[in-house]
Design a protein around this motif. Structure first.
Motif, short mmCIF file in Angstrom:
data_model
loop_
_atom_site.label_atom_id
_atom_site.label_comp_id
_atom_site.label_asym_id
_atom_site.label_seq_id
_atom_site.Cartn_x
_atom_site.Cartn_y
_atom_site.Cartn_z
N ILE A 123 0.84 -1.21 0.00
CA ILE A 123 0.00 0.00 0.00
C ILE A 123 0.87 1.25 0.00
CG2 ILE A 123 -1.65 1.33 1.36
CD1 ILE A 123 -2.85 -1.32 2.30
N ALA A 124 1.95 1.23 0.79
CA ALA A 124 2.85 2.39 0.84
C ALA A 124 3.50 2.64 -0.52
CB ALA A 124 3.92 2.18 1.91
N VAL A 125 3.95 1.56 -1.18
CA VAL A 125 4.58 1.71 -2.50
C VAL A 125 3.58 2.26 -3.51
CG1 VAL A 125 5.56 0.46 -4.45
CG2 VAL A 125 6.34 -0.04 -2.13
N LEU A 126 2.36 1.72 -3.50
CA LEU A 126 1.34 2.21 -4.43
C LEU A 126 1.01 3.68 -4.16
CD1 LEU A 126 -1.08 -0.86 -4.54
CD2 LEU A 126 0.56 -0.13 -6.30
N ALA A 127 0.92 4.05 -2.88
CA ALA A 127 0.62 5.44 -2.55
C ALA A 127 1.75 6.36 -3.01
CB ALA A 127 0.41 5.57 -1.04
N TYR A 128 3.01 5.93 -2.81
CA TYR A 128 4.15 6.74 -3.25
C TYR A 128 4.15 6.92 -4.76
CZ TYR A 128 8.91 8.00 -4.48
OH TYR A 128 10.00 8.62 -5.03
N GLN A 129 3.91 5.81 -5.48
CA GLN A 129 3.89 5.89 -6.94
C GLN A 129 2.78 6.83 -7.43
OE1 GLN A 129 3.55 1.79 -8.15
NE2 GLN A 129 5.77 1.48 -8.15
N SER A 130 1.63 6.76 -6.76
CA SER A 130 0.51 7.62 -7.14
C SER A 130 0.86 9.08 -6.92
CB SER A 130 -0.73 7.24 -6.35
OG SER A 130 -1.80 8.10 -6.64
N ILE A 131 1.44 9.39 -5.74
CA ILE A 131 1.80 10.78 -5.43
C ILE A 131 2.90 11.26 -6.37
CG2 ILE A 131 2.84 12.26 -3.68
CD1 ILE A 131 1.46 10.52 -1.56
N ASP A 132 3.91 10.39 -6.61
CA ASP A 132 5.01 10.76 -7.50
C ASP A 132 4.50 11.02 -8.91
OD1 ASP A 132 7.96 10.99 -8.02
OD2 ASP A 132 7.52 9.32 -9.36
#
Length: 201
Positions: free
Chosen positions: A29-38
């Motif tokens: 979830i953290a990786v997906l959230a980071y990718q989305s924000i990036d």
């Protein structure tokens, strides 16, 4: 003799496997959230840069239009005292011409102004001279009007309705001006644009 605790009295908690699964899910979830924000940040940066490039291009085209529609048939003398035509263009040296200056400015002389455009590297510069007929120490004022340019070309329509890539030709008078100027600018990110500017009919 010790008695076993009833099942509902036993201590409850997570097993190691459950903790590992929870940590794994949280990491995903953290990786997906980071990718989305990036991705959102990159899109915003791209849009802002595109907006800046478009604004710079529009401003440069405005400058070109204001200069090219006010051509004046006034030749000048260069630094060595030789005559230069009212309008001159070579692909390797850019364009230079005399234009009407509607209002008195520090760079105008008798209501006329000498203007030029030159591509140096990937930067398009606008040049203005303080006088029409130059002395040996006369230097132009140079302003960068557009960056990230691959190509800056001009084609001129003569009074004989012939499109020329150099101006003037050997048989043309120094006072002769193009009827129409076709300016092509190739920008690294915005692509190629072409504008027609009316000259002298």
């Amino acid at each position: 003799m010790k008695c076993a605790l009833p099942s509902n009295k036993r201590q409850k908690g997570f097993t190691l496997i459950e903790l590992l699964v929870a940590l794994g899910v949280s990491a995903v979830i953290a990786v997906l959230a980071y990718q989305s924000i990036d991705s959102m940040v990159n899109v915003k940066s791209t849009v802002e840069q595109h907006s800046k490039d478009t604004e710079s291009l529009q401003r440069a085209v405005w400058w070109l239009e204001q200069d090219f529609i006010q051509l004046a048939p006034r030749p000048i003398q260069d630094e060595l005292g030789s005559a230069k035509p009212a309008f001159e263009y070579r692909e390797d040296m850019g364009v230079e011409f005399t234009r009407i200056a509607l209002f008195p400015t520090p760079n105008s002389n008798g209501g006329l102004l000498r203007v030029g455009y030159r591509l140096e590297g990937d930067v398009l510069y606008r040049l203005t001279w303080p006088v029409l007929d130059r002395a040996q120490d006369t230097q132009p004022k140079k302003i960068a009007v557009l960056r990230d340019i691959r190509r800056f070309d001009i084609e001129m329509l003569s009074v004989g309705n012939e499109w020329l890539k150099d101006w003037p030709k050997a048989n043309q008078a120094l006072t002769e001006l193009p009827r129409i100027n076709r300016v092509t600018i190739e920008h690294k990110t915005l692509g190629t644009i072409t504008r027609l500017f009316m000259g002298v009919n």
